[in-house]
Design an enzyme around this catalytic site. Structure first.
Site, PDB file in Angstrom:
ATOM      1  N   LYS A 135       0.816  -1.218   0.000  1.00  0.00           N
ATOM      2  CA  LYS A 135       0.000   0.000   0.000  1.00  0.00           C
ATOM      3  C   LYS A 135       0.852   1.271   0.000  1.00  0.00           C
ATOM      4  O   LYS A 135       2.018   1.270   0.397  1.00  0.00           O
ATOM      5  CB  LYS A 135      -0.943   0.002   1.221  1.00  0.00           C
ATOM      6  CG  LYS A 135      -2.049  -1.066   1.163  1.00  0.00           C
ATOM      7  CD  LYS A 135      -3.128  -0.702   0.158  1.00  0.00           C
ATOM      8  CE  LYS A 135      -4.225  -1.761   0.050  1.00  0.00           C
ATOM      9  NZ  LYS A 135      -5.181  -1.729   1.159  1.00  0.00           N
ATOM     10  N   ARG A 186      -4.508  -9.777   4.253  1.00  0.00           N
ATOM     11  CA  ARG A 186      -4.668  -9.915   2.789  1.00  0.00           C
ATOM     12  C   ARG A 186      -3.374  -9.441   2.125  1.00  0.00           C
ATOM     13  O   ARG A 186      -3.038  -8.259   2.189  1.00  0.00           O
ATOM     14  CB  ARG A 186      -5.867  -9.089   2.321  1.00  0.00           C
ATOM     15  CG  ARG A 186      -6.199  -9.248   0.846  1.00  0.00           C
ATOM     16  CD  ARG A 186      -7.438  -8.430   0.491  1.00  0.00           C
ATOM     17  NE  ARG A 186      -7.816  -8.602  -0.908  1.00  0.00           N
ATOM     18  CZ  ARG A 186      -7.358  -7.850  -1.909  1.00  0.00           C
ATOM     19  NH1 ARG A 186      -6.486  -6.873  -1.655  1.00  0.00           N
ATOM     20  NH2 ARG A 186      -7.745  -8.069  -3.155  1.00  0.00           N
TER      21      ARG A 186
END
Length: 350
Positions: free
Chosen positions: A295, A330
């Site tokens: 991210k 995840r």
């Protein structure tokens, strides 16, 4: 009326945790004796206070009742259809079959490459395979049901033969309905069931387990100056409202996972606050999932040390989340995260 929130804090691990629980000096997280806590942070919109569990009895009656209820949710064992939370965190392997996902867009559109990746994810230790045919990265545009289904159909057929736990990453009820014959086990709708008004009815009809995800806005605009009064408590309240909505629609089962949506309508400060205090969501009584892999917040924190796959930042944030009792991570790089978790458990949970 002032609202109070309970966040478990001051954690213990492994044999020390077991000793503390045995002596009633700490309480288990999610029914596990290898992680426990001996304090809570009692939070309001204006105040925060750390309180040892031995001093909860001295709280005013109404506050004490609320805290005790929250602690029951924190400590209870989470039971979920076809998932075993005895050895957490579980790893959800990401399979993006899109041309434009933020990290691996275009890599697995081809069936052969997708099948190789599925085999690799399973071999490396993925507990869940999350397949998605529509990118929801910041700035992405929605695609038609036809194109989304075309991208995932053959991969779902391959996954069905593998007999693994399959999560479907879609916002569309028609895609969910078409996928049911392929034995999917979980719906992962990043819109928080907001995109498609029919989705809740489908979940009720077919009793499919699902993730309640938080996203502020839509992918096209979610990163345009997102703002909150208090990101932690605003998202907590959002989850409470969603759970109430789900119950009001007569969905009675508890096969529900909560994901606060790192990077989905959040700036760096919001993301760090959520990760740092993620344990607040245990008091809602459902498993927590976090998507930290590759991210943007990793780039923002690491500066000149950013890298294409952001593996170091992914691993460090995943380890931190695991120490807060997060049940599902995840990730793209299953093998590397699995390796890191194994080492951590030998060092920290001895």
């Amino acid at each position: 009326m002032k609202k109070y929130y309970t966040r478990a804090c001051n954690f213990y691990y492994g044999s020390l945790s077991k000793q503390k629980i045995k002596k009633k000096l700490s309480l288990p997280v999610n029914g596990s004796h290898i992680i426990s806590f001996d304090s809570i942070e009692l939070i309001t919109r204006k105040t925060k206070k750390i309180i040892h569990i031995k001093k909860i009895d001295s709280l005013p009656k109404k506050i004490k009742e609320k805290v005790i209820l929250d602690i029951k949710n924190i400590t209870k064992k989470k039971v979920f259809s076809k998932l075993n939370f005895n050895n957490t965190p579980l790893l959800m392997g990401i399979l993006n079959v899109t041309p434009d996902s933020f990290s691996d867009g275009g890599k697995f559109l081809n069936n052969n490459l997708a099948q190789k990746q599925i085999n690799k994810l399973i071999k490396d230790g993925a507990n869940i395979i999350d397949i998605g045919g529509e990118s929801t990265r910041p700035g992405s545009k929605e695609i038609s049901e036809f194109n989304e289904w075309k991208r995932i159909k053959s991969k779902l057929n391959f996954l069905k033969k593998k007999r693994c736990f399959v999560s479907l990453d879609t916002r569309k009820s028609i895609i969910l309905e078409k996928s049911l014959s392929y034995n999917i086990n979980l719906l992962n709708d990043v819109s928080g069931l907001n995109y498609d008004s029919k989705m809740i009815d489908f979940l009720k009809k077919y009793k499919v387990p699902f993730v309640v995800h938080h996203m502020k806005g839509i992918p096209k605009n979610m990163q345009l100056r997102p703002s909150y009064k208090n990101v932690l408590l605003d998202i907590y309240d959002y989850f409470e409202r969603k759970i109430n909505l789900i119950r009001s629609n007569k969905i009675r089962h508890n096969n529900i996972i909560l994901d606060p949506g790192i990077g989905f309508g959040k700036n760096l400060k919001h993301n760090i606050t959520l990760i740092n205090q993620i344990s607040i969501f245990h008091s809602l009584g459902f498993p927590i999932m976090l998507g930290l892999s590759r991210k943007k917040f990793i780039k923002e924190l690491s500066g000149k040390n950013d890298s294409k796959e952001r593996l170091g930042g992914t691993i460090s944030s995943c380890l931190y989340a695991s120490l807060q009792g997060v049940q599902i991570l995840r990730v793209h790089d299953i093998n590397e995260v699995k390796q890191a978790l194994k080492v951590l458990k030998k060092l920290q949970f001895k």
